[in-house]
Design an enzyme around this catalytic site. Structure first.
Site, PDB file in Angstrom:
ATOM      1  NE  ARG A   1       4.124  -0.347  15.545  1.00  0.00           N
ATOM      2  CZ  ARG A   1       4.290  -0.804  14.303  1.00  0.00           C
ATOM      3  NH1 ARG A   1       5.465  -1.207  13.906  1.00  0.00           N
ATOM      4  NH2 ARG A   1       3.273  -0.886  13.471  1.00  0.00           N
TER       5      ARG A   1
ATOM      6  CG  HIS B   1       3.761  -8.838   4.767  1.00  0.00           C
ATOM      7  ND1 HIS B   1       4.037  -9.090   6.102  1.00  0.00           N
ATOM      8  CD2 HIS B   1       3.896  -7.502   4.607  1.00  0.00           C
ATOM      9  CE1 HIS B   1       4.339  -7.961   6.711  1.00  0.00           C
ATOM     10  NE2 HIS B   1       4.261  -6.985   5.841  1.00  0.00           N
TER      11      HIS B   1
ATOM     12  NE  ARG C   1      -3.961  -0.114   1.859  1.00  0.00           N
ATOM     13  CZ  ARG C   1      -4.409  -1.074   2.644  1.00  0.00           C
ATOM     14  NH1 ARG C   1      -3.937  -1.196   3.848  1.00  0.00           N
ATOM     15  NH2 ARG C   1      -5.313  -1.916   2.218  1.00  0.00           N
TER      16      ARG C   1
ATOM     17  CE1 TYR D   1       9.796   2.569   9.716  1.00  0.00           C
ATOM     18  CE2 TYR D   1       9.093   0.587   8.570  1.00  0.00           C
ATOM     19  CZ  TYR D   1       8.988   1.943   8.775  1.00  0.00           C
ATOM     20  OH  TYR D   1       8.071   2.665   8.060  1.00  0.00           O
TER      21      TYR D   1
END
Length: 711
Positions: free
Chosen positions: A565, A439, A409, A472
């Site tokens: 998270r 993914h 996306r 990240y």
């Protein structure tokens, strides 16, 4: 059964849980202990997060409310319409909090010499400068429009700023629209020190009267719309001539720009009469119109404000600089490709550099013994060395296959562009499945040396993105274990054949075997009762089957610690259901992104790293991989990460039984996990720390002593 779950009170709505997460992001912008320029960035991150939430989640609920009014959420029992009502109510106070945080940050920046000014605060010479700037730079690129019987209302793209003016002329009213040109900078810095500025939309607001000079400006405001962006490639039937998946995605990207409005944002209060224009033109209710009184509607410029300070000032107003270090399990100057053939290696981003992995691909591209490289790609940086190395491998005669997910996306166009570049270089490109996003993060290098074939497999929790690898937290395992390599080869073969039901000996692969195996691993701990233990770190929990099995484990006495998270649809500490479950969330300098799953303790422990969260979309509707971790040294390093997270007392927030979050009690030795892991990486790169030791020999004590912490 499903109804009983939400009635028992140990689950909560996904969207409201996500808003709690974004509120924790906003809390970082409110925190006076966070450096000032970092607070600016958190304001921008909160804003962009909220934008995407409305585009995707609210957009999806709006669609559902229209087509399936009776469908209810299986965690809260609410219909889509009821969820929207709760969302709008929860979002409104967040706007007020953002306004207050923005005002505080602007005031503090002014004390440091960086002044955001209103048009009324300009000095006479500055007013003259802005007048000339408007005349010479702004006015020539403006495209004003009135809306009346002869001038239809134009299509407005999402998140594009406009000035809306209610215009009077000879007792008649009409609407004036003035787009803020994308070619103009968001901020205009005034002559002199370069630290006094005014926003472009404020300039346009001030000169709205001169733009619509034949009218009386009765009211005016800056506004923008947010459009539903939750496109689904299967929403339309495509003709045979459009069978190419890349063409299909390009068409859907064009469609996204014209989807329905789900939110209207204003920067000034307006009359009910003027508000009615927005309701009727965009077919929205009052609850979908939000007022941002102080904070601008777009805050992307926040990341560049530091450029207007001296290096010394910038350092004082920012987090201490940190450079990803040489990986502790890979001595400097050694080849990762050759090292992985001898023993497993773990890379921990952003504490350690992604560069050794990239160099491994580059080395493989030029290694005569390498036969093939196969890799899955979900998100790439705009400038990706990885692609260049893969292209070089193909040009060198290697068999290079890339499974590219075109539906990552908001990265669709970037992935389309890279796929074309790789095809031109001779790489084989697979686009995956229309109903299942790929993914997983896996790379397989196949070598033939002295008549034997060897595999080097990399499995990670994050993307092959050089930019986000510095932002990240992710882990990446590189192994030459042949059982894992055989599974990796079978995985790529199955993907090429469109087979989602392949069987694997070591890897857990969604949608076929990941979820069932996770449930089985929980069951093993349930069988151990109070001796059972589960430790999970991931981003979000929504899968109702996993939630229910974790509840059963808690009822059996299993101790369960989760570091989640973002979204967590399970509420811990609910009597009779989840008393033995704790949930902690950490929002800090880096985005927590790694997924680490631990079942059991000691010699019976089973550990996995994965690309998958425990969300239904990951467990049932995506291609995901979880990889077992066997090497004691790698397990120890993963436990160091988990240990730091478990003992964080600065950034950690603990989920309460009512769905709220509370800060951990203060401790004599405050711990920030991310700071601790940065210090560890720097110390090890400088040779100040030994290699990690297995957990059973007391690695946690060594980890504490390394930085002088009391045990």
């Amino acid at each position: 059964m499903t109804q009983a779950i939400w009635e028992q009170g140990y689950t909560q709505n996904r969207e409201l849980s996500w808003l709690q997460f974004n509120a924790r992001v906003l809390a970082e912008a409110e925190d006076e202990t966070v450096p000032l320029l970092e607070r600016c960035k958190f304001l921008a991150i909160f804003t962009s997060n909220l934008d995407e939430f409305f585009m995707i989640r609210v957009g999806s609920l709006c669609d559902m409310a229209a087509v399936d009014k009776n469908h209810v959420d299986n965690k809260s029992g609410m219909t889509a319409k009821e969820q929207l009502r709760h969302i709008y109510a929860a979002v409104e106070p967040l706007y007020a909090r953002r306004d207050a945080a923005f005002a505080d940050v602007v005031q503090r920046l002014r004390a440091e010499g960086l002044c955001r000014l209103s048009m009324q605060e300009l000095e006479p010479d500055e007013q003259k400068y802005i007048k000339q700037y408007f005349k010479n730079v702004v006015a020539p690129v403006l495209s004003p429009q009135i809306v009346d019987a002869h001038h239809p209302f134009p299509h407005l793209e999402g998140k594009v700023l406009h000035i809306a003016a209610l215009l009077g002329h000879k007792k008649n009213e009409r609407l004036g629209l003035l787009p803020v040109p994308a070619s103009l900078p968001p901020l205009v810095f005034l002559p002199g020190s370069g630290k006094r500025y005014v926003s472009t939309e404020e300039i346009l607001l001030a000169y709205t009267g001169s733009v619509f000079e034949m009218y009386d400006v009765l009211e005016k405001t800056v506004f923008c719309v947010t459009r539903n962006a939750d496109i689904n490639p299967d929403d339309e039937t495509f003709g045979a001539e459009e069978g190419d998946f890349r063409q299909k995605m390009e068409k859907l990207l064009r469609r996204r720009r014209r989807m329905a409005v789900v939110r209207v944002e204003l920067t000034r209060p307006v009359s009910d009469h003027f508000r009615a224009y927005f309701r009727s033109r965009f077919d929205v209710s009052d609850t979908q119109i939000f007022l941002s009184r102080r904070a601008p509607l777009k805050l992307g410029y926040a990341f560049s404000l530091g450029e207007h300070f001296s290096a010394k000032q910038r350092a004082a107003l920012s987090d201490p600089p940190f450079t990803p270090q040489q990986p502790a399990m890979l001595p400097a100057g050694q080849s990762l490709l050759k090292t992985a053939l001898r023993h497993d290696v773990l890379l921990s981003y952003p504490y350690e550099s992604m560069e050794p992995f990239l160099q491994m691909i580059r080395e493989a591209a030029n290694d005569p013994a390498v036969l093939s490289i196969r890799i899955t790609i979900y998100r790439l940086a705009r400038k990706a060395k990885l692609v260049e190395y893969l292209c070089a491998a193909a040009e060198n005669g290697k068999d290079v296959t890339a499974l590219i997910e075109l539906r990552a996306r908001f990265d669709e166009q970037n992935n389309i562009d890279w796929s074309e570049r790789m095809e031109e270089a001779g790489c084989k490109i697979i686009y995956g499945f229309e109903e299942y996003k790929v993914h997983s993060k896996i790379c397989l290098i196949t070598r033939q040396e002295r008549g034997a074939v060897r595999h080097i497999t990399q499995v990670g929790t994050g993307n092959y993105n050089e930019k986000t690898a510095a932002q990240y937290t992710d882990v990446s395992l590189i192994t030459s274990d042949e059982s894992i390599g055989a599974d990796a080869g079978a995985f790529f073969n199955n993907m090429a054949l469109g087979n989602l039901e392949g069987r694997y000996d070591r890897l857990l692969v969604a949608p076929h075997s990941f979820k069932s195996n996770i449930l089985a691993l929980i069951d093993e701990q349930i069988a151990r009762g109070s001796e059972g233990y589960i430790l999970l770190k991931f981003n979000s929990l929504t899968d109702i089957d996993v939630i229910e099995r974790l509840r059963q484990a808690s009822c059996a006495g299993v101790q369960i610690e989760m570091i989640v998270r973002g979204i967590c649809c399970l509420k811990p500490g609910v009597p009779g259901h989840t008393e033995h479950i704790t949930v902690t969330s950490i929002v800090g300098r880096f985005l927590e992104h790694s997924r680490i799953y631990v079942f059991g303790r000691g010699a019976e422990e089973k550990m996995y790293i994965s690309s998958a969260d425990l969300m239904t979309r990951n467990t049932e509707r995506r291609v995901e991989i979880a990889c077992p971790v066997d090497a004691p040294e790698v397990r120890a390093r993963l436990h160091e990460i988990l240990y730091a997270m478990q003992h964080d007392t600065i950034k950690a927030r603990v989920l309460q039984p009512d769905g709220s979050y509370a800060q951990k009690p203060s401790a004599p030795d405050p711990v920030c996990a991310q700071t601790l892991l940065m210090q560890q990486a720097e110390a090890e790169a400088q040779g100040q720390a030994a290699q990690p030791v297995p957990p059973e020999t007391g690695w946690h004590k060594w980890f504490g002593r390394l930085f002088g912490r009391r045990e």
